[in-house]
Enzyme design. Sequence first.
Site, PDB file in Angstrom:
ATOM      1  N   HIS A  64       0.872  -1.185   0.000  1.00 17.16           N
ATOM      2  CA  HIS A  64       0.000   0.000   0.000  1.00 17.16           C
ATOM      3  C   HIS A  64       0.909   1.236   0.000  1.00 17.16           C
ATOM      4  CE1 HIS A  64      -3.651  -2.357   0.618  1.00 17.16           C
ATOM      5  NE2 HIS A  64      -2.882  -3.142   1.366  1.00 17.16           N
ATOM      6  N   GLU A  71      -9.991   1.774   8.473  1.00 16.18           N
ATOM      7  CA  GLU A  71     -11.200   1.086   8.967  1.00 16.18           C
ATOM      8  C   GLU A  71     -11.674   1.581  10.337  1.00 16.18           C
ATOM      9  OE1 GLU A  71      -8.606  -0.541   7.587  1.00 16.18           O
ATOM     10  OE2 GLU A  71      -9.300  -2.247   6.382  1.00 16.18           O
ATOM     11  N   THR A 100      -8.715  -0.898   1.131  1.00 13.89           N
ATOM     12  CA  THR A 100     -10.123  -0.802   1.540  1.00 13.89           C
ATOM     13  C   THR A 100     -10.777   0.471   1.012  1.00 13.89           C
ATOM     14  OG1 THR A 100      -9.279  -1.659   3.645  1.00 13.89           O
ATOM     15  CG2 THR A 100     -11.625  -1.135   3.555  1.00 13.89           C
ATOM     16  N   HIS A 196      -8.049 -10.169  -2.689  1.00 14.56           N
ATOM     17  CA  HIS A 196      -7.918 -10.145  -1.226  1.00 14.56           C
ATOM     18  C   HIS A 196      -8.950 -11.110  -0.645  1.00 14.56           C
ATOM     19  CE1 HIS A 196      -8.458  -8.068   2.827  1.00 14.56           C
ATOM     20  NE2 HIS A 196      -9.646  -8.602   2.640  1.00 14.56           N
ATOM     21  N   ASP A 285       2.188  -6.630   2.461  1.00 16.97           N
ATOM     22  CA  ASP A 285       0.981  -5.833   2.762  1.00 16.97           C
ATOM     23  C   ASP A 285       1.384  -4.506   3.409  1.00 16.97           C
ATOM     24  OD1 ASP A 285      -1.726  -5.329   2.733  1.00 16.97           O
ATOM     25  OD2 ASP A 285      -2.215  -6.647   4.408  1.00 16.97           O
ATOM     26  N   SER A 289      -3.197  -1.138   7.019  1.00 20.07           N
ATOM     27  CA  SER A 289      -3.456  -1.292   8.445  1.00 20.07           C
ATOM     28  C   SER A 289      -3.729  -2.765   8.707  1.00 20.07           C
ATOM     29  CB  SER A 289      -4.664  -0.457   8.858  1.00 20.07           C
ATOM     30  OG  SER A 289      -5.786  -0.882   8.125  1.00 20.07           O
TER      31      SER A 289
HETATM   32 ZN    ZN Z   1      -5.748  -7.034   1.583  1.00 21.92          ZN
END
Ligand code: ZN
Length: 389
Positions: A64, A71, A100, A196, A285, A289
């Site tokens: 990312h 979230e 997300t 994912h 990843d 988060s």
């Molecule tokens: Zn993921």
Amino acid sequence: MVTLIRGGDVFAPEPLGRKDILLAGGAIEAVAEPGRIRVDGLEAETVDAAGKRVFPGLIDPHVHILGGGGEGGPATRAPEIRIEDIISSGVTTVIGCLGTDGVTRHMTSLLAKARALELEGISTFIYSGSYEIPVRTLTGSVRSDLIVVDKVVGAGEIAASDHRSSQPTFDEVARLAAECRVGGMLGGKAGVLHLHLGDGKRRLEFLFRLVRETEIPANQFVPTHISRNPELFEEGLEWVAGGGSVDITVGPEPVPPDPEVSLEDCIARFRERGLPFGRMMLSSDSNGSIPVFDESGRLVRLTIATEKDLFRKFGDVLRKGLLPPETAARLFSTNAAEFYKLGKKGRIGPGRDADLVVIDGNLALSDVFARGKRMMAGGRLLVHGTFSA
Ligand code: ZN
């Protein structure tokens, strides 16, 4: 400026033994017996790698780069990655993804950040999309992103079997897979659908159905986070047995009651089942988060994934002898280069990109070269981001 790396024990990933490696113009010019390469009349930097091991630079296919998550509300949006974080873990190529949040994070910013990291010295690719379908794109469709935007290698990370997904239907995922396949073909890309997987009970159901009910082959897909619980991992093993590949997220060591399957156990289960390690890829990843939800779906804790875990596990695999060094190099570099068709990445050989890491006898990172540029020397970071002190 050319660079001669002398006398390291080279894994290309195949073990080549002690070799000298000549880097010039961002590429590997030659790999030869020690003392055989002569550089006359050129300014050359010499790096003594005797007693050290040389591997292809690590490739992290799920990062990312803009920061992910959020979230727990706006204050939990994770920060952007820094070039220092990437290089100090021996990573020289990343594939960036949104995550997300596809509302306050944008494809254009993802592309800009990928370009920034490239200018700072590493190599970058991106996926089109965030968790949701319809997919966020640069040009209107995944197909045209793959055809007209050089850095786009697929769609991802698209969420399935997760309470944070857009609850896509099977048909929506099948149509997206078709976009990836045809866009990949026309664009000369892998066109991977990087999925994912959450803790949902449907697990890999969509993937098994896709290969059963459509004409799209298993190598168009890769499920990620598949070691997040034992049941999902078992389905991941079935997927590999049926010809698929998997991506395993290498994060902090799982502490009970966290159901995550450790990388050690993942490797052991692959070996028990006689599955090919060529179909296992690893990613960090990073800068996503790591939210922890209770049984009612309420967020209870939040941390951030980091590149550090990728290199820490590379060291563990070598130290504990979990895999031969050449297989470790495949899992942390070569497999992703081949699966995502990342050009001249993931191998040490003439004509390849000069992305290399040198690891000392204590398994500490000694030197990093990215497209021929020395980014770390003797464990000291030489590269700094534009705004770093
Ligand atoms: Zn993921």
